[in-house]
Write an enzyme that holds these catalytic residues in place. Structure first.
Site, PDB file in Angstrom:
ATOM      1  N   GLU A 194       2.877   9.757 -15.894  1.00 18.86           N
ATOM      2  CA  GLU A 194       1.510  10.294 -15.944  1.00 18.86           C
ATOM      3  C   GLU A 194       1.499  11.807 -15.758  1.00 18.86           C
ATOM      4  O   GLU A 194       0.812  12.345 -14.875  1.00 18.86           O
ATOM      5  CB  GLU A 194       0.612   9.579 -14.930  1.00 18.86           C
ATOM      6  CG  GLU A 194       0.438   8.105 -15.263  1.00 18.86           C
ATOM      7  CD  GLU A 194      -0.629   7.396 -14.444  1.00 18.86           C
ATOM      8  OE1 GLU A 194      -1.217   8.012 -13.528  1.00 18.86           O
ATOM      9  OE2 GLU A 194      -0.875   6.202 -14.720  1.00 18.86           O
ATOM     10  N   GLU A 317       2.220   0.460 -18.033  1.00 17.32           N
ATOM     11  CA  GLU A 317       1.238   0.102 -16.996  1.00 17.32           C
ATOM     12  C   GLU A 317       0.025  -0.510 -17.681  1.00 17.32           C
ATOM     13  O   GLU A 317      -0.600   0.131 -18.528  1.00 17.32           O
ATOM     14  CB  GLU A 317       0.822   1.322 -16.155  1.00 17.32           C
ATOM     15  CG  GLU A 317       1.890   1.817 -15.196  1.00 17.32           C
ATOM     16  CD  GLU A 317       1.391   2.881 -14.226  1.00 17.32           C
ATOM     17  OE1 GLU A 317       0.177   2.874 -13.894  1.00 17.32           O
ATOM     18  OE2 GLU A 317       2.202   3.719 -13.801  1.00 17.32           O
TER      19      GLU A 317
END
Length: 513
Positions: A194, A317
């Site tokens: 991220e 994810e």
């Protein structure tokens, strides 16, 4: 009196049949081309809440039966689930994690403050050796997420050398000194996590250049196929992020690009994990089914820059994320797992299966006690969630050949909005057995599926179903098996044509041999 009872039952059956909606699934049993990569059924374990400590790892002095500190019942459950790949140590935690803090004598390891998740102090007693040994015990490939946000190029390069070099180098010597003679030969590596957010709030152009630097120095010595390096990919519908990575990173430096997307209705107010009602359920399923549009658009961008398909899409994810009061007592991001989560799992896995030409790995968030967990623990007790059961039912698709299908479905309607009620995917395994996974997300109505399987000589059909009386049902520590798979016989037909009745909010897997 008996005649009256029979008349009433007949009327009820007629009403049920009237409620049942029609869908058509045509499976092209002779046209399979792509293999459903087993890693689509991967998982994710982060140093977050009670996932690692007091979840997977209880320490070797615990009264809970364990092997080197890892709970034996969790090992057994994950072996049964056939977990193919496990991602660790994060997540956001990965970009604050310095791997050398978690090796060597546990008594001499420094502690760390988990700044992302609750500010807890961790003693690093669970580190690289513990994780890689766990993967070996459950038969899973390890997927290590490297620290790019707060780390250095040398730190990640040294980690690769520590776990993969056969011997004679400084890092392999340190590994041997710490008790592991043979290298683990870890293939899958995440280059940061991220990076658009907790990994450093970077612009995609900046990260693309940084990725090029890090991946250049991640040299591999033992794996003839080379390392499999995964770039930190887009946040949901940020298509520009994927555009920049695919444009700016040379193909010899990248094997996979990630995507993160959760089934969240509103990041400011996610809604409760339990007692949510049909309105929130409908909105959650709308968010879950958006995955189809997401992967289709990201794949289209990848195809533009990589028409040969050398770079894979990795959804590392995904899952349901709610607001849970239990997090106050049961650990950060702890939430119960209901039939709603079974619907998310079944529908999402069907999407991943049907895009098996590009999607080569996915990692459900997360494996124990966090978000859409497959296992929940409370001291010595352990329960398997509805999501666990769906993923176990679906593991028949692992490494099987995807069978293309055509689907026509009625809609699940709520307050003027519509969603497709039925989703499906199908595959053929090495033995020739065909498996069809069907999901009905409709909260109130059954769906009748007309299933066509032309071109197969397989004749014997069996089935398994996951269903429950109420959409908000779940397994808890006092009733661990309230929801579990049952034998399914709601079908009839022959010679490749079948009529299948799916109860409301149910997951069914059929096998044709």
């Amino acid at each position: 009196m008996r005649r009256g009872i029979l008349s009433t039952l007949a009327l009820v059956l007629l009403v049920v049949q009237a409620w049942a909606q029609d869908a058509t699934v045509t499976v092209k049993t002779t046209e399979g081309e792509h293999v459903i990569n087993r890693n689509i059924y991967g998982h994710f374990a982060e140093h977050l809440g009670r996932c690692i400590y007091d979840g997977i790892y209880v320490g070797d002095d615990s009264t809970i039966p364990n092997t080197d500190g890892v709970r034996n019942d969790i090992i057994d459950a994950l072996v049964e689930l056939k977990v193919p790949v496990l991602r660790w140590p994060g997540g956001c935690f990965a970009d604050t994690y310095h791997w050398m803090d978690g090796i060597g004598d546990p008594a001499k390891r420094p502690s760390i403050v988990n700044q992302w998740w609750g500010g807890s102090v961790e003693d690093n007693s669970f580190g690289t050796h513990d994780f890689l040994n766990l993967c070996e015990r459950i038969g899973a490939e390890p997927y290590l997420a490297g620290n790019v946000g707060s780390g250095q190029v040398k730190e990640l390069a040294d980690w690769v050398q520590y776990v993969n070099h056969p011997g004679g180098s400084p890092m392999s010597g340190l590994r041997i000194e710490n008790g592991q003679k043979e290298p683990w030969n870890v293939k899958y590596w995440g280059v940061g996590n991220e990076m658009w957010g907790c990994g450093g709030n970077m612009a995609p152009e900046f990260y693309a250049n940084l990725y090029r630097q890090y991946s250049t120095f991640m040299t591999d010595w033992t794996n003839s196929d080379g390392l499999y390096r995964i770039a930190s990919g887009a946040n949901g519908a940020d298509y520009q992020w994927t555009e920049v990575l695919m444009r700016d990173i040379p193909k010899p430096l990248i094997e996979g690009v990630a995507l993160h997307s959760y089934s969240v209705i509103d990041w400011g107010k996610k809604g409760p994990a339990k007692n949510f009602g049909e309105e929130l359920y409908f909105k959650t399923m709308k968010a879950a089914l958006f995955m189809e549009e997401l992967v289709t658009k990201h794949i289209a961008i990848m195809d533009k820059y990589d028409p040969e398909g050398r770079v894979d899409l990795i959804v590392d994810e995904w899952g349901g994320w709610y607001d849970s009061k239990e997090s106050e007592t049961m650990g950060v991001l702890y939430q119960q797992n209901t039939m709603r989560d079974a619907m998310i799992a079944g529908a999402t896995l069907n999407i991943f299966n049907n895009h098996a030409d590009r999607i080569k790995m996915a990692n459900l968030a997360q494996i124990v006690n966090v978000l859409q967990a497959v296992i929940l623990t409370n001291e010595e007790k352990l329960i398997l969630t509805p999501t666990y059961h769906v993923m176990k039912m679906y593991n028949v698709h692992q490494d099987a050949v995807l069978l293309p299908l055509e689907l026509e479905t009625s809609d699940y309607e709520f307050q003027g909005e519509k969603l497709p009620a039925v989703s499906a995917s199908a595959s053929k395994d090495e033995s020739g057995a065909i498996h069809i996974s069907l999901v009905n997300i409709d909260a109130k109505e059954s769906q009748t599926v007309i299933l066509n399987l032309d071109g197969t000589d397989n004749k014997k059909m069996t089935g398994e179903i996951l269903a429950s009386d109420k959409l908000e049902d779940y397994n808890d520590f006092d009733e661990a098996d309230k929801i579990s798979p049952k034998k399914f016989s709601g079908f009839k037909g022959k010679n490749g044509e079948y009529k299948v009745t799916l109860p409301p909010f149910s997951v069914v897997v059929l096998e044709l041999k």
